[in-house]
Scaffold this motif. Structure first.
Motif, PDB file in Angstrom:
ATOM      1  N   TYR A   1      21.726  -4.262   0.778  1.00 14.63           N
ATOM      2  CA  TYR A   1      21.350  -3.121   1.042  1.00 14.63           C
ATOM      3  C   TYR A   1      20.422  -2.981   2.383  1.00 14.63           C
ATOM      4  O   TYR A   1      20.143  -1.799   3.337  1.00 14.63           O
ATOM      5  CB  TYR A   1      19.570  -2.583  -0.089  1.00 14.63           C
ATOM      6  CG  TYR A   1      20.478  -1.926  -1.070  1.00 14.63           C
ATOM      7  CD1 TYR A   1      20.514  -3.096  -2.076  1.00 14.63           C
ATOM      8  CD2 TYR A   1      19.136  -0.820  -1.280  1.00 14.63           C
ATOM      9  CE1 TYR A   1      20.652  -2.077  -2.817  1.00 14.63           C
ATOM     10  CE2 TYR A   1      19.710  -0.364  -2.567  1.00 14.63           C
ATOM     11  CZ  TYR A   1      20.468  -0.807  -3.902  1.00 14.63           C
ATOM     12  OH  TYR A   1      20.534  -0.704  -4.598  1.00 14.63           O
TER      13      TYR A   1
ATOM     14  N   GLU B   1       9.897  -0.606 -10.922  1.00 17.79           N
ATOM     15  CA  GLU B   1       9.987  -0.839  -9.522  1.00 17.79           C
ATOM     16  C   GLU B   1       8.721  -0.686  -8.893  1.00 17.79           C
ATOM     17  O   GLU B   1       8.736   0.089  -9.193  1.00 17.79           O
ATOM     18  CB  GLU B   1      11.019  -0.231  -8.265  1.00 17.79           C
ATOM     19  CG  GLU B   1      10.517   0.996  -8.418  1.00 17.79           C
ATOM     20  CD  GLU B   1      11.401   2.157  -9.319  1.00 17.79           C
ATOM     21  OE1 GLU B   1      11.551   2.176 -10.337  1.00 17.79           O
ATOM     22  OE2 GLU B   1      10.994   3.489  -8.870  1.00 17.79           O
TER      23      GLU B   1
ATOM     24  N   HIS C   1      19.931  -2.837  -8.888  1.00 15.46           N
ATOM     25  CA  HIS C   1      18.724  -1.135  -8.713  1.00 15.46           C
ATOM     26  C   HIS C   1      17.678  -1.265  -8.995  1.00 15.46           C
ATOM     27  O   HIS C   1      16.945  -1.245  -7.687  1.00 15.46           O
ATOM     28  CB  HIS C   1      18.789  -0.958 -10.046  1.00 15.46           C
ATOM     29  CG  HIS C   1      18.564   0.647 -10.222  1.00 15.46           C
ATOM     30  ND1 HIS C   1      19.494   1.450 -10.320  1.00 15.46           N
ATOM     31  CD2 HIS C   1      16.873   1.196 -10.761  1.00 15.46           C
ATOM     32  CE1 HIS C   1      18.391   3.018 -10.190  1.00 15.46           C
ATOM     33  NE2 HIS C   1      17.184   2.578 -10.785  1.00 15.46           N
TER      34      HIS C   1
ATOM     35  N   GLY D   1      16.574  -3.010  -5.336  1.00 12.31           N
ATOM     36  CA  GLY D   1      17.060  -1.635  -4.709  1.00 12.31           C
ATOM     37  C   GLY D   1      15.861  -1.193  -3.793  1.00 12.31           C
ATOM     38  O   GLY D   1      16.236  -0.685  -2.880  1.00 12.31           O
ATOM     39  N   HIS D   2      15.484  -0.619  -5.252  1.00 16.38           N
ATOM     40  CA  HIS D   2      15.016   0.410  -4.759  1.00 16.38           C
ATOM     41  C   HIS D   2      12.771  -0.079  -3.582  1.00 16.38           C
ATOM     42  O   HIS D   2      12.129   0.957  -3.742  1.00 16.38           O
ATOM     43  CB  HIS D   2      13.254   0.875  -6.112  1.00 16.38           C
ATOM     44  CG  HIS D   2      14.161   1.760  -7.316  1.00 16.38           C
ATOM     45  ND1 HIS D   2      14.239   2.817  -7.179  1.00 16.38           N
ATOM     46  CD2 HIS D   2      14.550   1.858  -8.272  1.00 16.38           C
ATOM     47  CE1 HIS D   2      15.043   3.814  -7.534  1.00 16.38           C
ATOM     48  NE2 HIS D   2      15.000   3.420  -9.064  1.00 16.38           N
TER      49      HIS D   2
ATOM     50  N   ASP E   1      15.623   9.100  -5.452  1.00 12.59           N
ATOM     51  CA  ASP E   1      15.372   7.828  -4.503  1.00 12.59           C
ATOM     52  C   ASP E   1      16.379   7.331  -5.768  1.00 12.59           C
ATOM     53  O   ASP E   1      16.899   5.807  -6.177  1.00 12.59           O
ATOM     54  CB  ASP E   1      13.790   7.163  -5.455  1.00 12.59           C
ATOM     55  CG  ASP E   1      12.945   7.274  -6.580  1.00 12.59           C
ATOM     56  OD1 ASP E   1      13.616   8.767  -7.237  1.00 12.59           O
ATOM     57  OD2 ASP E   1      13.020   6.353  -7.463  1.00 12.59           O
ATOM     58  N   GLU E   2      16.235   7.939  -7.499  1.00 15.13           N
ATOM     59  CA  GLU E   2      17.330   7.014  -8.099  1.00 15.13           C
ATOM     60  C   GLU E   2      18.554   7.250  -7.351  1.00 15.13           C
ATOM     61  O   GLU E   2      18.851   6.482  -7.691  1.00 15.13           O
ATOM     62  CB  GLU E   2      17.328   7.944  -9.076  1.00 15.13           C
ATOM     63  CG  GLU E   2      15.382   7.968 -10.436  1.00 15.13           C
ATOM     64  CD  GLU E   2      15.349   6.002 -10.485  1.00 15.13           C
ATOM     65  OE1 GLU E   2      16.201   5.342  -9.737  1.00 15.13           O
ATOM     66  OE2 GLU E   2      14.462   6.379 -10.553  1.00 15.13           O
TER      67      GLU E   2
ATOM     68  N   ASP F   1      19.583   5.469  -5.010  1.00 16.16           N
ATOM     69  CA  ASP F   1      19.828   4.209  -4.874  1.00 16.16           C
ATOM     70  C   ASP F   1      20.663   3.526  -5.875  1.00 16.16           C
ATOM     71  O   ASP F   1      21.195   2.402  -5.748  1.00 16.16           O
ATOM     72  CB  ASP F   1      18.190   3.339  -5.721  1.00 16.16           C
ATOM     73  CG  ASP F   1      17.828   1.462  -6.058  1.00 16.16           C
ATOM     74  OD1 ASP F   1      18.782   1.200  -5.188  1.00 16.16           O
ATOM     75  OD2 ASP F   1      17.690   1.581  -7.305  1.00 16.16           O
TER      76      ASP F   1
ATOM     77  N   GLN G   1      23.666   1.107  -5.029  1.00 16.38           N
ATOM     78  CA  GLN G   1      23.311   0.047  -7.002  1.00 16.38           C
ATOM     79  C   GLN G   1      24.733  -0.135  -6.774  1.00 16.38           C
ATOM     80  O   GLN G   1      25.191  -1.476  -7.195  1.00 16.38           O
ATOM     81  CB  GLN G   1      22.627   0.654  -7.765  1.00 16.38           C
ATOM     82  CG  GLN G   1      23.545  -0.804  -8.413  1.00 16.38           C
ATOM     83  CD  GLN G   1      22.607   0.102 -10.399  1.00 16.38           C
ATOM     84  OE1 GLN G   1      21.916   1.279  -9.892  1.00 16.38           O
ATOM     85  NE2 GLN G   1      22.913  -0.159 -11.761  1.00 16.38           N
TER      86      GLN G   1
END
Ligand SMILES: [Zn+2]
Length: 769
Positions: free
Chosen positions: A379, A402, A433, A436-437, A455-456, A459, A463
């Protein structure tokens, strides 16, 4: 007008008429489509740029954000599974306007007995229940959750009036908080901690019957400031359960008191390590700080198993300070094994950390910290260097959640320690995941309550890249000679969703509470769209630079969707309005095919169509200058000896033209195409995409041409191309490497392939997921 001019005009009209007749016909089929064109700029959909947010996608000159600092004393009552807290919030008003009141979020109230959340969905009786489900639904008393607010006081200790509306609490200020000023106030509270394995809560405890211990993963545990911004004012949309959180940045000083035999880690820097660590733990910690290739155990499984039997009556307080974070979380239990290793990020060392009960082993000691370290590297390379000093992965049953520097992850082996590939990859993926958040949304702090995909989706896209990079870094962990089996990100994986029942699909640009399937909507589809944008539309170099620019522009700030969309264009010079409109604002799908192919050869006499035209106008060949005729091979009567001949061999007029107009050098380099194809592509799907075509020739060679998405700008239904070629075309394939998420590949080839195996594969694809 003299004769020559008249003559020339007549020829031009004639040629133009013949050449353009086809295209005109196409335009007639699709009147008014330009008003609906996916390619029009998104002035209606996007907020108007202003002094807070620029048209380029950067924060504007007047951009501001609020700040909320917290000092908290927290105590866990392990026996009764309760948590108590007192917090002092210092709220800085950086907005240009004054605020008469403040909104705080009471997320735990989604579990209070008077919560409206369980009442908002229709329910129906099933004909059979498992005993556990029946008992939970009809026999058990509702869990007594939700915040008990003991007081809200100003800095002098005087009560402040407050009003609770479900999951939101308004605190009324005696006088308005002026721009540039700050206010401090305190809140005291407690609540019953839910069993997260029963209630599917984002935080809570898991109870281990065999040893009588609980493992706590605690978050959304304190009244938290809502976001006030130039976009939403107060973001006080209720927490119903699906739309996650919107939180301002701030600094946290947190003291957490737990039983003395608990192991605990949390957001922020541990300030009193010497008080809470044994000497042995300090020694191991010093080793871990120098261990870059593998984790060092701070608490071993043996030690954790011994601690499980303790049930100490004593208490211990762990003290933390976290700067510039948007939230706070912690995990605590006697059961925790603890390992750490160092990771080089830029010129800084970051600690990759894991906490897990013995139930997570052997999987967790092998792979958790490895996955954390790998995620931070991947990341950071694609966005910015991870700015915090640690990232913790905590094992919690069925969790994937997260918080800044800390997250909860699933992946539990069977009781005998064996585990399936599904468990292993599921665990690595969820760790990637959730760690990564930290980047989206903990640092690039988007509004999750309003936009789940920001965000999802980002991310899940990252991911996918990080999983592939993990597979390359640790080939020994994955099935030999295989790519990492990513569940989401590959274009073909989104086809079942995008080709599904339109009545259960919402556009990506929807509030998370209002979509039917949050997984594909907020995670898989935006992730796939970005992957396609990177690989097929923009190319890696342009995409990666623009994506990094977005991350760096908005790190430690609050971006909106427009800030993302605008930055991606701003940094790449790729017009993407059509892409955002169709992938993010509609439920359209991709379906592009090859509709028909006409084959022509050069002829020395006019073909059928040309003859008809001449007859209708009473023209003869002597009425215009010599022309090069193209005759359609299947409909015109063609002298078979002409087929496969170069144009200059067939047309003496062309030969003369070349002799008169081209130099000897030009003539030596002249191309001599022998076959002429008019290929019609069609687009049953609503999404315009680049048209990727593979032409295969009779000599076995093939060539790939990618036509830009702009081919669909004036005609959204059909596109026609002429291919002049030396050798015969034997096959044409659209999207040969399946990179566009085309939902129907039965129309992707010419000649049409009707192989039943392929059709079945397509049908199976539709069903899966
Ligand atoms: Zn997520």
């Amino acid at each position: 007008m003299d004769q020559i001019k008249n003559y020339a005009t007549a020829v031009l009209v004639l040629v133009a008429t013949v050449l353009f007749a086809q295209e005109e016909k196409i335009y007639e089929r699709d009147p008014g489509h330009l008003n609906e064109s996916k390619f029009r700029q998104m002035y209606q959909e996007f907020a108007t740029p202003n002094m807070y947010r620029s048209a380029s996608g950067t924060p504007g000159p007047d951009y501001y954000q609020q700040q909320a600092d917290y000092k908290m004393d927290i105590e866990l009552d392990d026996k009764n599974a309760r948590i108590y807290g007192e917090e002092t919030i210092t709220y800085h008003n950086n907005a240009p306007e004054a605020l008469e009141f403040l909104w705080l979020q009471l997320d735990q109230n989604v579990r209070s007995r008077d919560s409206k959340s369980p009442l908002r969905n229709s329910s129906s009786l099933k004909v059979a229940y498992t005993t556990a489900a029946f008992s939970k639904t009809y026999l058990k008393e509702d869990f007594d959750g939700g915040f008990n607010i003991e007081f809200v006081k100003d800095s002098n200790g005087n009560p402040l009036p407050y009003t609770i509306n479900q999951t939101m609490m308004r605190v009324d200020l005696p006088e308005a908080l002026q721009s540039g000023e700050k206010v401090s106030f305190s809140v005291k509270w407690w609540y019953n901690i839910p069993d997260h394995t029963v209630d599917r809560a984002r935080s809570g405890y898991e109870y281990f019957e065999k040893d009588g211990n609980r493992a706590y993963v605690i978050a959304q545990f304190f009244p938290r400031m809502a976001v006030y911004s130039d976009v939403e004012g107060w973001q006080n949309h209720q927490f119903w359960g699906s739309g996650e959180f919107a939180l301002p940045f701030g600094n946290y000083d947190v003291n957490i008191t737990v039983p003395a035999d608990h192991i605990l880690d949390a957001t922020g820097e541990l300030l009193n390590r010497k008080e809470v660590f044994s000497k042995e733990m300090i020694k191991r910690y010093e080793q871990a700080k120098k261990s870059y290739d593998k984790p060092v155990l701070i608490v071993t499984q043996e030690e954790a198993e011994a601690a499980e039997k303790g049930f100490s009556e004593k208490k211990k307080t762990w003290k933390f300070r976290a700067e510039n974070v948007r939230d706070y979380g912690f995990a605590t239990s006697r059961k925790f094994i603890w390992d750490m290793q160092a990771v080089k990020i830029g010129n800084k060392d970051v600690m990759a950390v894991s906490l897990y009960p013995k139930e997570g082993n052997p999987l967790w000691e092998e792979l958790s910290t490895k996955a954390v370290a790998s995620t931070l590297k991947s990341y950071s390379a694609h966005t910015f260097d991870y700015p915090y000093h640690k990232a913790i992965s905590v094992h919690a049953k069925n969790q994937g959640m997260e918080y800044p520097m800390i997250c909860w992850n699933y992946g539990r082996p069977n009781e005998d320690g064996t585990y399936s590939d599904r468990t292993k990859y599921g665990m690595i993926s969820v760790i990637i995941h959730e760690v990564g958040h930290n980047f989206f949304p903990m640092i690039v702090n988007s509004d999750e309550r309003q936009w789940g995909w920001m965000d999802e989706g980002l991310d899940t896209f990252m991911q996918y890249l990080a999983e592939q990079e993990f597979g390359e870094a640790f080939p020994e962990v994955i099935t030999p000679n295989k790519k990492y089996p990513s569940r989401r990100g590959d274009p073909s994986k989104i086809v079942p969703y995008m080709s599904g029942d339109q009545t259960t699909i919402a556009p990506i640009m929807s509030n998370p509470e209002n979509v039917y399937k949050l997984g594909p909507n907020a995670y898989a589809k935006p992730a796939t769209a970005l992957n396609i944008l990177r690989e097929t539309v923009m190319g890696r170099e342009l995409f990666d630079h623009a994506f990094k620019t977005y991350a760096q522009r908005w790190m430690f700030k609050h971006p909106t969707p427009e800030d993302f969309f605008r930055t991606m264009e701003d940094a790449s010079a790729v017009d993407l309005d059509w892409f955002w409109r169709s992938w993010f604002y509609t439920t359209d799908f991709v379906d592009i095919g090859v509709k028909g192919v006409k084959k022509f050869v050069v002829s020395d006499k006019p073909g059928k169509q040309m003859q008809e035209y001449m007859t209708s106008r009473n023209l003869t060949e002597s009425d215009y200058p010599p022309l090069v005729y193209l005759a359609e091979q299947n409909t015109d009567e063609i002298d078979p000896t002409m087929v496969g001949k170069a144009p200059s061999e067939v047309s003496s007029s062309l030969k003369e033209f070349m002799m008169d107009n081209l130099t000897a050098e030009e003539r030596a380099r002249v191309k001599e195409p022998k076959y002429f194809y008019e290929v019609t592509f069609d687009k049953p799907g609503g999404i315009p995409m680049p048209l990727i075509v593979e032409y295969t020739y009779s000599d076995g060679s093939s060539e790939q041409v990618t036509y830009p998405p702009e081919i669909w700008r004036k005609n959204d239904a059909e596109f026609r191309r002429v291919i002049a070629s030396q050798t015969e075309i034997v096959a044409i394939t659209v999207d040969p490497r399946a990179e566009t998420a085309d939902i129907d590949v039965t129309n992707n080839s010419w000649p049409k392939k009707e192989s039943p195996s392929e059709f079945n594969q397509f049908k199976e694809g539709i069903k899966g997921d």
